[in-house]
Design an enzyme around this catalytic site. Structure first.
Site, PDB file in Angstrom:
ATOM      1  N   THR A 198      -6.737 -33.874  17.701  1.00 37.82           N
ATOM      2  CA  THR A 198      -5.726 -33.433  16.742  1.00 37.82           C
ATOM      3  C   THR A 198      -4.396 -34.396  16.950  1.00 37.82           C
ATOM      4  O   THR A 198      -3.714 -34.414  15.926  1.00 37.82           O
ATOM      5  CB  THR A 198      -5.154 -31.994  17.352  1.00 37.82           C
ATOM      6  OG1 THR A 198      -5.216 -32.027  18.826  1.00 37.82           O
ATOM      7  CG2 THR A 198      -5.972 -30.765  16.907  1.00 37.82           C
TER       8      THR A 198
ATOM      9  N   GLN B 102       2.107 -26.177  10.747  1.00 35.96           N
ATOM     10  CA  GLN B 102       2.018 -26.281  11.862  1.00 35.96           C
ATOM     11  C   GLN B 102       0.629 -26.529  12.470  1.00 35.96           C
ATOM     12  O   GLN B 102      -0.048 -25.329  12.243  1.00 35.96           O
ATOM     13  CB  GLN B 102       2.828 -25.287  12.779  1.00 35.96           C
ATOM     14  CG  GLN B 102       3.973 -25.651  12.942  1.00 35.96           C
ATOM     15  CD  GLN B 102       4.771 -24.510  13.939  1.00 35.96           C
ATOM     16  OE1 GLN B 102       4.136 -23.571  14.397  1.00 35.96           O
ATOM     17  NE2 GLN B 102       6.144 -24.536  13.597  1.00 35.96           N
ATOM     18  N   GLY B 103      -0.142 -27.639  12.659  1.00 33.25           N
ATOM     19  CA  GLY B 103      -1.163 -27.636  12.992  1.00 33.25           C
ATOM     20  C   GLY B 103      -1.504 -26.896  14.334  1.00 33.25           C
ATOM     21  O   GLY B 103      -0.784 -26.601  15.125  1.00 33.25           O
ATOM     22  N   CYS B 104      -2.918 -26.922  14.679  1.00 34.66           N
ATOM     23  CA  CYS B 104      -3.287 -26.314  15.977  1.00 34.66           C
ATOM     24  C   CYS B 104      -3.501 -27.520  16.989  1.00 34.66           C
ATOM     25  O   CYS B 104      -3.783 -28.663  16.541  1.00 34.66           O
ATOM     26  CB  CYS B 104      -4.200 -25.456  15.854  1.00 34.66           C
ATOM     27  SG  CYS B 104      -4.050 -24.297  14.610  1.00 34.66           S
ATOM     28  N   ILE B 105      -3.404 -27.373  18.020  1.00 32.83           N
ATOM     29  CA  ILE B 105      -3.626 -28.330  19.186  1.00 32.83           C
ATOM     30  C   ILE B 105      -5.104 -28.538  19.569  1.00 32.83           C
ATOM     31  O   ILE B 105      -5.787 -27.206  19.771  1.00 32.83           O
ATOM     32  CB  ILE B 105      -2.880 -28.391  20.545  1.00 32.83           C
ATOM     33  CG1 ILE B 105      -1.417 -28.713  19.998  1.00 32.83           C
ATOM     34  CG2 ILE B 105      -3.239 -29.623  21.409  1.00 32.83           C
ATOM     35  CD1 ILE B 105      -0.312 -28.184  21.171  1.00 32.83           C
TER      36      ILE B 105
END
Lengths: 409, 105
Positions: A198, B102-105
């Site tokens: 990510t 908002q992406g996720c980690i």
């Protein structure tokens, strides 16, 4: 007498029961913890089962062993949480009321969310390794597999332990090399993310690892369905990827009781304040571990750091003090990279995983984002630390907040 | 940070191509951004999604995930990918003038 109710006796719930039992006055507080499963699973160990490094018996112990004797334990399913009435109904007919509630109901996999995944081919040619059943079925399959196309695919984010599927790819490269079959196995890592991971720096580093290990990477693949007869993974955009064996990380979602109780988001994760761990919509409810909707990793290390913060905040809450905005999203993960080596990443909400050194009194320093043997030993030693120290709520020589010391930008 | 003239307005984008100020957005701006990201024409269904995303952003401070989008807007996932090929959450956020989800980690 005040009542504290903890839902879920996994990693997060067990730690909270131990930490709060140690500090709350027994004459003032009755603590009850609820879980439907009597077995505690060491989930980081599931990764090693398909490759014969661990067996089922290495990753399970009775939950009761890790809960203090002064805590009431209910082994029952949870039917409904009624946060406004401050009541929880169990499937054994009991109704428990509480003054404070801690939700630690975790998350699980849902292969039925992807068309074609959970039918007859499940645990025959399509496997997960996020359950002990999936991991042991895969170990059995690999023993006699002659080789072919091995496709590893996390379906959608968020997932528990986002590095686990990468570790699986690295370990598969090592294991098939050891077995003398690596030339007969194509390893293909298919991810919805724009790269291997990510965050940009770790993504580049881990992408290099995939290259070096001859693991093919397909990024930005949004899995829509599986055709189990033709053995194809099909994206929402209509792209197809052939497999002989599919190792999937299916959609992860929070517990169904969260949905039944109207407390969750679209994946049944509970909206939680980012820095205090209080439930957004309820004053006397706290949430930690995989059950939250926070943009931190869903991992045991995160639950451990949260447990420190939540212990402090619980004591503040019952004292009528403002909560400490102490949780910074800290995560700390060993990444097994095969051939007896590993990497370590340490990061939080704001600081992505960086290279450098990670100091740890007595054991470190560990190298960050760099392969080393000591990182592998750290990972293997961790099982002992988990059973003997972490679950029991003992102090570990690592601070809940991330520290930049040793990290290099 | 790049400033582009779109539909007669000077609009600031961040380095990833998302609009800095969602209030500068209008349908004409959306059409020009869409053309730049490979969607030559926006129809009514596109705007159903875009308006839903803007509403969700204004209410929650972040764009919705694909799951929230399909669950709440009633548009099936398959159609969402037909409307905004290759990553609808991100692409639709760009065209809707709101920040990257908002992406996720």
């Amino acid at each position: 007498m005040k009542r504290l109710l903890i839902l879920g006796a996994g990693t997060a719930g067990t730690m909270m029961a131990n930490k709060l039992h140690a500090v709350l006055e027994p004459k003032d507080w009755e603590i009850t913890i609820v879980d439907e499963d009597e077995t505690h699973y060491y989930q980081p160990g599931f990764l090693f089962i398909p490759f014969g490094i661990y067996q089922k018996r290495d990753v399970i112990k009775p939950k009761r062993n890790f809960l203090p004797s002064g805590v009431n334990v209910e082994f029952a399913g949870i039917d409904l949480i009624e946060p406004d009435a401050q009541k929880v109904s169990l499937n054994n007919g009991k109704k428990l009321s509480y003054d404070y509630l801690i939700v630690a109901t975790g998350c699980g996999i849902h292969p039925e969310e992807t068309e074609g995944m959970s039918g007859d081919a499940w645990h025959e040619t399509i496997f997960d390794f996020y359950t002990v059943e999936g991991a042991t079925a895969l170990a059995r399959f690999f023993k006699t597999w002659e080789g072919g196309n091995l496709v590893i695919n996390p379906v959608e984010m968020p997932i528990k332990c986002p590095v686990a599927p990468l570790e699986f790819a690295f370990l598969a490269d090592w294991w098939f090399t050891e077995q003398g079959k690596r030339d007969k196995v194509e390893i293909h890592y298919v991810t919805p993310l724009p790269g291997a991971f990510t965050k940009p720096i770790a993504s580049d580093k881990l992408g290099d690892f995939l290259d070096r290990k001859n693991i093919h990477l397909t990024s930005e693949f949004a899995t829509g369905s599986v055709d189990p007869d033709k053995k194809k993974l099909i994206s929402w955009d209509g792209d197809e990827i052939d497999y002989d064996v599919l190792v999937t990380v299916p959609t992860n979602a929070g517990s169904a009781v969260i949905e039944r109780s109207g407390m969750g988001d679209e994946l049944n994760f509970v909206p939680t304040e980012k820095h205090t761990l209080k439930a957004k919509n309820y004053e006397n409810v706290f949430v930690l571990g995989d059950a939250t909707n926070l943009p931190s990793s869903k991992a045991g290390s995160v639950a451990h750091f949260q447990a420190d913060i939540l212990t402090e905040n619980f004591l503040r809450a019952i004292d009528g003090l403002p909560l400490h905005e102490g949780f910074d999203g800290h995560a700390n993960c060993f990444i097994e990279s095969g051939f007896g080596k590993g990497l370590l990443i340490d990061f939080n909400y704001d600081v992505e995983p960086l290279p450098g050194k990670f100091p740890l009194p007595g054991a470190g320093p560990f190298s960050l984002l760099e392969e080393s043997k000591i990182n592998h030993y750290g990972k293997m030693m961790f099982r002992w630390v988990y059973w003997h120290l972490l679950l029991r709520g003992a102090e570990l020589p690592i601070e809940p907040q991330m520290n930049l010391y040793g990290k290099v930008r | 940070m790049p400033v582009l003239e779109l539909a007669g307005k000077n609009i600031t984008f961040n380095d990833e191509g998302f609009m800095e100020d969602h209030k500068q957005w209008d349908e004409a701006v959306a059409r020009e951004i869409a053309a730049k990201v490979g969607i030559p024409e926006l129809n009514e269904r596109h705007f159903t999604v875009l308006n839903y995303m803007r509403k969700a952003y204004e209410e929650n401070g972040t764009g919705p995930s694909i799951r929230a989008l399909t669950k709440q807007s009633g548009i099936p996932t398959k159609e969402l990918y037909e409307l905004f090929p290759k990553g609808p959450a991100k692409k639709a956020a760009r065209i809707a003038g709101i920040p990257k989800p908002q992406g996720c980690i």
